[in-house]
Design a protein around this motif. Structure first.
Motif, PDB file in Angstrom:
ATOM      1  N   ASN A   1       0.860  -1.187   0.000  1.00 39.01           N
ATOM      2  CA  ASN A   1       0.000   0.000   0.000  1.00 39.01           C
ATOM      3  C   ASN A   1       0.897   1.238   0.000  1.00 39.01           C
ATOM      4  O   ASN A   1       1.542   1.553   0.984  1.00 39.01           O
ATOM      5  CB  ASN A   1      -0.901  -0.009   1.243  1.00 39.01           C
ATOM      6  N   GLU A   2       0.960   1.935  -1.129  1.00 35.10           N
ATOM      7  CA  GLU A   2       1.875   3.058  -1.278  1.00 35.10           C
ATOM      8  C   GLU A   2       1.242   4.403  -0.930  1.00 35.10           C
ATOM      9  O   GLU A   2       1.881   5.444  -1.072  1.00 35.10           O
ATOM     10  CB  GLU A   2       2.410   3.109  -2.707  1.00 35.10           C
ATOM     11  N   ARG A   3       0.002   4.401  -0.469  1.00 39.16           N
ATOM     12  CA  ARG A   3      -0.653   5.673  -0.131  1.00 39.16           C
ATOM     13  C   ARG A   3      -0.020   6.298   1.106  1.00 39.16           C
ATOM     14  O   ARG A   3       0.145   5.635   2.120  1.00 39.16           O
ATOM     15  CB  ARG A   3      -2.150   5.449   0.111  1.00 39.16           C
ATOM     16  N   MET A   4       0.309   7.572   1.041  1.00 31.25           N
ATOM     17  CA  MET A   4       0.862   8.303   2.173  1.00 31.25           C
ATOM     18  C   MET A   4      -0.244   9.133   2.798  1.00 31.25           C
ATOM     19  O   MET A   4      -0.268  10.365   2.709  1.00 31.25           O
ATOM     20  CB  MET A   4       2.030   9.187   1.727  1.00 31.25           C
ATOM     21  N   ASP A   5      -1.186   8.437   3.423  1.00 29.00           N
ATOM     22  CA  ASP A   5      -2.376   9.096   3.960  1.00 29.00           C
ATOM     23  C   ASP A   5      -2.364   9.219   5.478  1.00 29.00           C
ATOM     24  O   ASP A   5      -3.319   9.714   6.074  1.00 29.00           O
ATOM     25  CB  ASP A   5      -3.637   8.344   3.516  1.00 29.00           C
ATOM     26  N   GLY A   6      -1.288   8.762   6.124  1.00 29.40           N
ATOM     27  CA  GLY A   6      -1.209   8.859   7.581  1.00 29.40           C
ATOM     28  C   GLY A   6      -2.174   7.962   8.316  1.00 29.40           C
ATOM     29  O   GLY A   6      -2.351   8.107   9.527  1.00 29.40           O
TER      30      GLY A   6
END
Length: 237
Positions: free
Chosen positions: A192-197
């Motif tokens: 999961n490469e999302r940088m959503d915190g």
């Protein structure tokens, strides 16, 4: 072969007025644990009442024991802030970080809320073991405090204990030392490469033959890195 990394020990001592009947207990208990642990890179002492005080010592420094033996009780309780101060200092250190927290679980002075503290604990790389001194509280208050302390410890992959005697404390120490000496650090690369915190749950399982005889104690997840979608890409060089 497991790579040895330096062990950083934190000892947090509640010396607020509500601990007046337990001060002698936590003095001797914390000194005994440090001596039983043996080798550690350093020991951070955080003692707290209405205020929070922190100092780091070499394990062989005689001022370490003097600091613990010189504790006196008084004032209100800034438990959550004290843990926050320790986590902030520990974040700059390398190695494995273990905190031993002696308290009755009450908090009457902190700026941090319990939910904020739990977020900090989950985001940290500290394993916390809580020694709850709850014998001199009412049954209703004891139950509330116990639940809070369990949540704090489990947020880090640690445990909370509630010994009623020095004999019980010896058993607790054996369990804590066995866990510290048996710790492993494992990691993986998330797809999961999302940088959503966001909070990412993680479950560690043993699948080897005979795994039923063992119990895994590990963190339940981590917070992903955060980068706002509106943030511009880094400049090219």
């Amino acid at each position: 072969e497991r790579e040895e990394t330096p062990l950083r020990l934190g000892v947090l001592l509640d010396v607020s007025g509500s601990m007046s009947q337990d001060l002698a207990f936590i003095r001797s208990a914390s000194i005994n644990f440090i001596s039983m642990l043996g080798t550690a890179e350093d020991v951070t002492i955080v003692d707290f009442d209405s205020e929070v005080r922190s100092a780091r010592f070499d394990p062989q420094d005689p001022r370490l024991v003097e600091r613990i033996r010189g504790q006196k009780v008084g004032g209100f309780t800034a438990l959550y802030d004290a843990i926050g101060v320790y986590l902030d200092g520990a974040s700059t250190l390398d190695g494995r970080k273990v905190a031993l927290i002696y308290t009755d679980g009450g908090d009457t002075r902190s700026r941090l809320s319990l939910s904020e503290l739990l977020d900090l604990l989950k985001a940290s790389d500290v394993t916390a073991y809580v020694i709850g001194a709850l014998e001199h509280q009412s049954s209703f208050l004891r139950q509330q405090q116990q639940m809070r302390l369990v949540r704090m410890a489990e947020a880090t992959g640690g445990r909370a204990f509630f010994p009623t005697s020095t004999t019980g404390l010896a058993t607790v120490y054996k369990e804590v030392l066995a866990e510290i000496r048996g710790q492993y650090t494992i990691g993986y690369l998330s797809t999961n490469e999302r940088m959503d915190g966001a909070w990412r749950k993680v479950e560690v399982r043993l699948v080897a033959p005979g795994a039923r005889d063992y119990r895994v104690r590990a963190r339940r997840g981590y917070y992903a890195l955060y980068r706002p979608e509106s943030s511009p890409p880094p400049p090219r060089r």
